[in-house]
Design a protein around this motif. Sequence first.
Motif, PDB file in Angstrom:
ATOM      1  N   SER A  22       0.839  -1.191   0.000  1.00  0.00           N
ATOM      2  CA  SER A  22       0.000   0.000   0.000  1.00  0.00           C
ATOM      3  C   SER A  22       0.871   1.237   0.000  1.00  0.00           C
ATOM      4  CB  SER A  22      -0.909   0.024   1.233  1.00  0.00           C
ATOM      5  OG  SER A  22      -1.781  -1.072   1.202  1.00  0.00           O
ATOM      6  N   MET A  23       0.489   2.207  -0.801  1.00  0.00           N
ATOM      7  CA  MET A  23       1.250   3.447  -0.880  1.00  0.00           C
ATOM      8  C   MET A  23       1.141   4.180   0.456  1.00  0.00           C
ATOM      9  SD  MET A  23       3.169   5.382  -2.700  1.00  0.00           S
ATOM     10  CE  MET A  23       2.943   5.029  -4.419  1.00  0.00           C
ATOM     11  N   PRO A  24       2.271   4.440   1.097  1.00  0.00           N
ATOM     12  CA  PRO A  24       2.224   5.170   2.369  1.00  0.00           C
ATOM     13  C   PRO A  24       1.866   6.635   2.133  1.00  0.00           C
ATOM     14  CG  PRO A  24       4.479   4.834   1.679  1.00  0.00           C
ATOM     15  CD  PRO A  24       3.620   4.097   0.697  1.00  0.00           C
ATOM     16  N   ALA A  25       1.412   7.289   3.171  1.00  0.00           N
ATOM     17  CA  ALA A  25       1.053   8.708   3.073  1.00  0.00           C
ATOM     18  C   ALA A  25       2.272   9.555   2.716  1.00  0.00           C
ATOM     19  CB  ALA A  25       0.442   9.184   4.390  1.00  0.00           C
ATOM     20  N   ASP A  26       3.433   9.160   3.219  1.00  0.00           N
ATOM     21  CA  ASP A  26       4.679   9.865   2.906  1.00  0.00           C
ATOM     22  C   ASP A  26       5.532   8.967   2.014  1.00  0.00           C
ATOM     23  OD1 ASP A  26       5.127   7.981   4.831  1.00  0.00           O
ATOM     24  OD2 ASP A  26       6.224   9.273   6.188  1.00  0.00           O
ATOM     25  N   ALA A  27       6.791   9.212   1.910  1.00  0.00           N
ATOM     26  CA  ALA A  27       7.698   8.438   1.063  1.00  0.00           C
ATOM     27  C   ALA A  27       7.901   7.030   1.629  1.00  0.00           C
ATOM     28  CB  ALA A  27       9.036   9.158   0.971  1.00  0.00           C
ATOM     29  N   PRO A  28       8.312   6.065   0.783  1.00  0.00           N
ATOM     30  CA  PRO A  28       8.624   4.723   1.298  1.00  0.00           C
ATOM     31  C   PRO A  28       9.737   4.794   2.346  1.00  0.00           C
ATOM     32  CG  PRO A  28       8.594   4.730  -1.101  1.00  0.00           C
ATOM     33  CD  PRO A  28       8.483   6.156  -0.651  1.00  0.00           C
ATOM     34  N   ARG A  29       9.717   3.834   3.268  1.00  0.00           N
ATOM     35  CA  ARG A  29      10.739   3.811   4.320  1.00  0.00           C
ATOM     36  C   ARG A  29      12.126   3.658   3.715  1.00  0.00           C
ATOM     37  NH1 ARG A  29       8.814  -0.761   8.213  1.00  0.00           N
ATOM     38  NH2 ARG A  29       8.280  -1.690   6.228  1.00  0.00           N
ATOM     39  N   PRO A  30      13.121   4.410   4.194  1.00  0.00           N
ATOM     40  CA  PRO A  30      14.464   4.316   3.635  1.00  0.00           C
ATOM     41  C   PRO A  30      15.176   3.016   4.006  1.00  0.00           C
ATOM     42  CG  PRO A  30      14.416   5.904   5.425  1.00  0.00           C
ATOM     43  CD  PRO A  30      13.003   5.479   5.180  1.00  0.00           C
ATOM     44  N   THR A  31      14.762   2.374   5.092  1.00  0.00           N
ATOM     45  CA  THR A  31      15.377   1.115   5.522  1.00  0.00           C
ATOM     46  C   THR A  31      14.285   0.174   6.020  1.00  0.00           C
ATOM     47  OG1 THR A  31      17.393   2.240   6.201  1.00  0.00           O
ATOM     48  CG2 THR A  31      17.037   0.068   7.127  1.00  0.00           C
ATOM     49  N   VAL A  32      14.418  -1.113   5.650  1.00  0.00           N
ATOM     50  CA  VAL A  32      13.516  -2.154   6.128  1.00  0.00           C
ATOM     51  C   VAL A  32      14.374  -3.153   6.892  1.00  0.00           C
ATOM     52  CG1 VAL A  32      12.015  -4.050   5.427  1.00  0.00           C
ATOM     53  CG2 VAL A  32      11.894  -1.881   4.223  1.00  0.00           C
ATOM     54  N   THR A  33      13.900  -3.611   8.043  1.00  0.00           N
ATOM     55  CA  THR A  33      14.624  -4.589   8.855  1.00  0.00           C
ATOM     56  C   THR A  33      13.904  -5.931   8.777  1.00  0.00           C
ATOM     57  OG1 THR A  33      15.340  -2.847  10.351  1.00  0.00           O
ATOM     58  CG2 THR A  33      15.475  -5.100  11.175  1.00  0.00           C
ATOM     59  N   HIS A  34      14.664  -6.995   8.512  1.00  0.00           N
ATOM     60  CA  HIS A  34      14.125  -8.358   8.478  1.00  0.00           C
ATOM     61  C   HIS A  34      14.818  -9.139   9.584  1.00  0.00           C
ATOM     62  CE1 HIS A  34      14.226 -12.616   7.077  1.00  0.00           C
ATOM     63  NE2 HIS A  34      12.949 -12.354   6.890  1.00  0.00           N
ATOM     64  N   VAL A  35      14.031  -9.773  10.459  1.00  0.00           N
ATOM     65  CA  VAL A  35      14.586 -10.556  11.567  1.00  0.00           C
ATOM     66  C   VAL A  35      14.275 -12.029  11.317  1.00  0.00           C
ATOM     67  CG1 VAL A  35      14.557 -10.923  14.064  1.00  0.00           C
ATOM     68  CG2 VAL A  35      14.235  -8.625  13.139  1.00  0.00           C
ATOM     69  N   HIS A  36      15.315 -12.845  11.324  1.00  0.00           N
ATOM     70  CA  HIS A  36      15.205 -14.289  11.097  1.00  0.00           C
ATOM     71  C   HIS A  36      15.335 -14.993  12.449  1.00  0.00           C
ATOM     72  CE1 HIS A  36      15.568 -17.942   8.686  1.00  0.00           C
ATOM     73  NE2 HIS A  36      16.490 -18.338   9.548  1.00  0.00           N
ATOM     74  N   LEU A  37      14.314 -15.774  12.834  1.00  0.00           N
ATOM     75  CA  LEU A  37      14.300 -16.410  14.153  1.00  0.00           C
ATOM     76  C   LEU A  37      14.207 -17.937  14.119  1.00  0.00           C
ATOM     77  CD1 LEU A  37      11.770 -14.019  15.909  1.00  0.00           C
ATOM     78  CD2 LEU A  37      14.231 -14.084  16.239  1.00  0.00           C
ATOM     79  N   HIS A  38      14.296 -18.557  12.955  1.00  0.00           N
ATOM     80  CA  HIS A  38      14.040 -19.994  12.838  1.00  0.00           C
ATOM     81  C   HIS A  38      15.158 -20.858  13.405  1.00  0.00           C
ATOM     82  CE1 HIS A  38      10.518 -19.238  10.417  1.00  0.00           C
ATOM     83  NE2 HIS A  38      11.228 -18.337   9.771  1.00  0.00           N
ATOM     84  N   GLU A  39      14.848 -21.646  14.429  1.00  0.00           N
ATOM     85  CA  GLU A  39      15.718 -22.685  14.994  1.00  0.00           C
ATOM     86  C   GLU A  39      17.157 -22.245  15.202  1.00  0.00           C
ATOM     87  OE1 GLU A  39      15.404 -26.328  12.825  1.00  0.00           O
ATOM     88  OE2 GLU A  39      13.247 -26.121  12.610  1.00  0.00           O
ATOM     89  N   GLY A  40      17.360 -21.121  15.793  1.00  0.00           N
ATOM     90  CA  GLY A  40      18.726 -20.692  16.056  1.00  0.00           C
ATOM     91  C   GLY A  40      18.750 -19.276  16.576  1.00  0.00           C
ATOM     92  N   PRO A  41      19.922 -18.665  16.544  1.00  0.00           N
ATOM     93  CA  PRO A  41      20.036 -17.295  17.055  1.00  0.00           C
ATOM     94  C   PRO A  41      19.304 -16.301  16.144  1.00  0.00           C
ATOM     95  CG  PRO A  41      22.058 -17.940  15.972  1.00  0.00           C
ATOM     96  CD  PRO A  41      21.185 -19.164  16.020  1.00  0.00           C
ATOM     97  N   LYS A  42      18.930 -15.190  16.718  1.00  0.00           N
ATOM     98  CA  LYS A  42      18.274 -14.134  15.956  1.00  0.00           C
ATOM     99  C   LYS A  42      19.278 -13.519  14.980  1.00  0.00           C
ATOM    100  CE  LYS A  42      17.354 -10.022  17.778  1.00  0.00           C
ATOM    101  NZ  LYS A  42      16.707  -8.968  18.555  1.00  0.00           N
ATOM    102  N   ILE A  43      18.893 -13.431  13.704  1.00  0.00           N
ATOM    103  CA  ILE A  43      19.737 -12.827  12.681  1.00  0.00           C
ATOM    104  C   ILE A  43      18.970 -11.642  12.099  1.00  0.00           C
ATOM    105  CG2 ILE A  43      20.908 -13.161  10.482  1.00  0.00           C
ATOM    106  CD1 ILE A  43      21.003 -16.180  11.196  1.00  0.00           C
TER     107      ILE A  43
END
Length: 67
Positions: A22-43
């Motif tokens: 969906s188009m945000p009201a302002d500009a797209p976020r300059p950074t997106v964070t992805h957190v991987h939690l599957h069967e191990g440490p958080k990456i």
Amino acid sequence: MANTYVVRFVGGPLDGRVDSVSMPADAPRPTVTHVHLHEGPKIVHHYDLRYAVEYGCEYHLRVEDPA
């Protein structure tokens, strides 16, 4: 969907993923964070916004400097 844009992810675990967002009201976020939690440490991966002719915008995996 009305007022949407397409984003593509380049690199890391989301490589090749294409989402309609969906188009945000302002500009797209300059950074997106992805957190991987599957069967191990958080990456955590950070993706930085870049503009591309084909898609309008792409999020590229940030290369972290090992400290």
